[in-house]
Design an enzyme around this catalytic site. Sequence first.
Site, PDB file in Angstrom:
ATOM      1  N   GLY A  55       0.876  -1.168   0.000  1.00 34.06           N
ATOM      2  CA  GLY A  55       0.000   0.000   0.000  1.00 34.06           C
ATOM      3  C   GLY A  55       0.914   1.219   0.000  1.00 34.06           C
ATOM      4  N   ALA A  56       0.653   2.131  -0.941  1.00 27.66           N
ATOM      5  CA  ALA A  56       1.625   3.206  -1.186  1.00 27.66           C
ATOM      6  C   ALA A  56       2.052   3.988   0.069  1.00 27.66           C
ATOM      7  CB  ALA A  56       1.067   4.129  -2.265  1.00 27.66           C
ATOM      8  N   GLN A 201      -5.513  -8.928  -2.489  1.00 25.26           N
ATOM      9  CA  GLN A 201      -5.546  -7.929  -1.415  1.00 25.26           C
ATOM     10  C   GLN A 201      -6.979  -7.607  -0.988  1.00 25.26           C
ATOM     11  OE1 GLN A 201      -3.653  -7.758  -4.142  1.00 25.26           O
ATOM     12  NE2 GLN A 201      -1.737  -6.663  -3.823  1.00 25.26           N
ATOM     13  N   ASP A 242      -1.424   4.541  -6.387  1.00 22.82           N
ATOM     14  CA  ASP A 242       0.006   4.360  -6.134  1.00 22.82           C
ATOM     15  C   ASP A 242       0.847   5.493  -6.709  1.00 22.82           C
ATOM     16  OD1 ASP A 242      -1.234   1.507  -6.028  1.00 22.82           O
ATOM     17  OD2 ASP A 242       0.627   1.453  -4.909  1.00 22.82           O
ATOM     18  N   ASN A 252      -2.896   2.414 -10.228  1.00 17.75           N
ATOM     19  CA  ASN A 252      -3.359   1.676  -9.049  1.00 17.75           C
ATOM     20  C   ASN A 252      -3.347   0.195  -9.402  1.00 17.75           C
ATOM     21  OD1 ASN A 252      -4.382   1.804  -6.286  1.00 17.75           O
ATOM     22  ND2 ASN A 252      -6.295   0.996  -7.122  1.00 17.75           N
ATOM     23  N   LYS A 253      -3.678  -0.631  -8.446  1.00 18.72           N
ATOM     24  CA  LYS A 253      -3.616  -2.085  -8.613  1.00 18.72           C
ATOM     25  C   LYS A 253      -4.244  -2.539  -9.927  1.00 18.72           C
ATOM     26  CE  LYS A 253      -1.923  -4.365  -6.641  1.00 18.72           C
ATOM     27  NZ  LYS A 253      -0.567  -4.801  -7.038  1.00 18.72           N
TER      28      LYS A 253
HETATM   29  O1  MRU Z   1       0.718  -4.086  -4.691  1.00 14.37           O
HETATM   30  P1  MRU Z   1       0.077  -3.337  -3.565  1.00 14.37           P
HETATM   31  O2  MRU Z   1      -0.798  -4.196  -2.719  1.00 14.37           O
HETATM   32  O3  MRU Z   1       1.083  -2.544  -2.762  1.00 14.37           O
HETATM   33  O4  MRU Z   1      -0.844  -2.305  -4.309  1.00 14.37           O
HETATM   34  C1  MRU Z   1      -1.551  -1.387  -3.548  1.00 14.37           C
HETATM   35  C2  MRU Z   1      -2.611  -0.717  -4.309  1.00 14.37           C
HETATM   36  O5  MRU Z   1      -2.679  -0.722  -5.506  1.00 14.37           O
HETATM   37  C3  MRU Z   1      -3.541   0.044  -3.509  1.00 14.37           C
HETATM   38  O6  MRU Z   1      -4.788   0.137  -4.118  1.00 14.37           O
HETATM   39  C4  MRU Z   1      -2.969   1.432  -3.340  1.00 14.37           C
HETATM   40  O7  MRU Z   1      -1.647   1.438  -2.879  1.00 14.37           O
HETATM   41  C5  MRU Z   1      -3.819   2.117  -2.413  1.00 14.37           C
HETATM   42  S1  MRU Z   1      -3.110   2.349  -0.985  1.00 14.37           S
HETATM   43  C6  MRU Z   1      -2.871   4.057  -1.322  1.00 14.37           C
END
Ligand code: MRU
Length: 355
Positions: A55-56, A201, A242, A252-253
Site C-alpha cells: 500500500g503506497a 488484497q 500508487d 493503481n492495482k
Molecule cells: O501491490 P500493492 O498491494 O502494494 O498495491 C496497492 C494498491 O494498488 C492500492 O490500491 C494502493 O496502494 C492504495 S493504498 C494508497
Amino acid sequence: MSLENVTKAVPARLSDDGTAVVCIDQTLLPNETVYLTLSSAEDLWEAIYMLRVRGAPTIGVFAAYAIYVLSLQTKQAAFDAFYVEFKRNKDYLDSSRPTAVNLKKQLDRMERCVLAHREEPVEKILPALKQEALDIHREELDMLAAVSEYGLTLVKDGDGILTHCNAGPLAMSPGLGAILLGKERGYEFHCWVDETRPLLQGARLTSYELTLAGVDCTLICDNMASIVMKEGKVNACFVGCDRVAANGDTANKIGTSGVAILAKHYGIPFYVFCPSSTIDFNCKTGADIRIEQRKPEEIKTKFYEKPMALDSVKCYNPAFDVTDGELITAIVTEKGICRAPYTESLKALFGGDEK
Ligand code: MRU
C-alpha cells in the site's frame, strides 16, 4: 474506532528500542497475525518486494523508518562517507518496487534531511532522521483522516460501494477511510469487495478490515464487478492509488482501469482517494509511470494446491494499470476534492511543484 487502527494491526513503526522496523506481515493475513522486526537491508528490501508491507503510504512510511535504521548501523563518522553509505542504502531500498511514488518520495525527503544537516556531526544527523521518519508517519495519518472526511461527503447512508485492492488502514490509505468514518457516524454502507487477482488484497485484507469494523461487505471475483453494477447494486467505486500524474492519470492495482471503464458504462461515479504524498507532478501523464512486472508464479501457482497452468505457459503479470484521468469522477485529497481538468485542479491545491 480509529481510522488508523481498525484491525489493531501496526503496518509500520519503529521497534521499542529504536533499532529496527516492526510491521505486520500482510501476506499472512487474515489467517495469521505475525509481526516482523527487521533491521538488515536485505530483510527490509524483501519485506517491501514480497508485499509483507504494502500500500503506497505504508511503503513510504516503512521506507523512511528503514533508511533511518540502516543509517544507525553506519560506522562512518565523517559526513561524506556517511552520505555515500546513506545513498547506497537509499538506492537499494528504492529498487524494491517501482510504481508507488511514496517509496521514492519519502526516501528523497530523508535524503534532504541528511543534506540539511551536512555541517553537523553524524551523531546529530541521526536524531534528525528519526524525527523526519516520525513526522512522515504522523503526516500520513493526518492526511488519511482529512481525505476520509472529504470522501464521506460523496456518498449517502445505504449506498453500495465497490472497492478494488486494499486501500484501508493496513495501507495507511484513505480509500476505505470514508466508509469506516461513515460506519462510526451511523451510516450503513454495503461494500462489494473485488478479490483483486492475483495477490488477493481485496479478499485477504479489505474484507478483513471491513468485517472487523462491522461494515456489511460481500466478496466478489474481479470479473463480477460488471454484474453487480448492472444489477444496480453499486452507487460509487472507491479506490486508492500508487501514483497520480499531474493530469490525473492514476496508477493503481491491476484491474482498476477496468473497474473505471465499467463504472463509466453504467454511469456510476468512480473516486480515487489520494493523499498528496501519492501525487507525482514529475509525471505529466500516466505514460510516464513505470509499471511493476511480477513473477508468473503469482498467477500460476500461488494460492493453489497444484499449478493451474502448464509450466511452459507464458504469463504477463503487470502489478498495476493506469486509469485515464477522464474516467475518474473526482480525486479526493486532504485539501479538497479535485475534478477534471486535473492538471488545473491538482495544481490549484498543491502548486504543481515536486519536492
Ligand atoms: O501491490 P500493492 O498491494 O502494494 O498495491 C496497492 C494498491 O494498488 C492500492 O490500491 C494502493 O496502494 C492504495 S493504498 C494508497
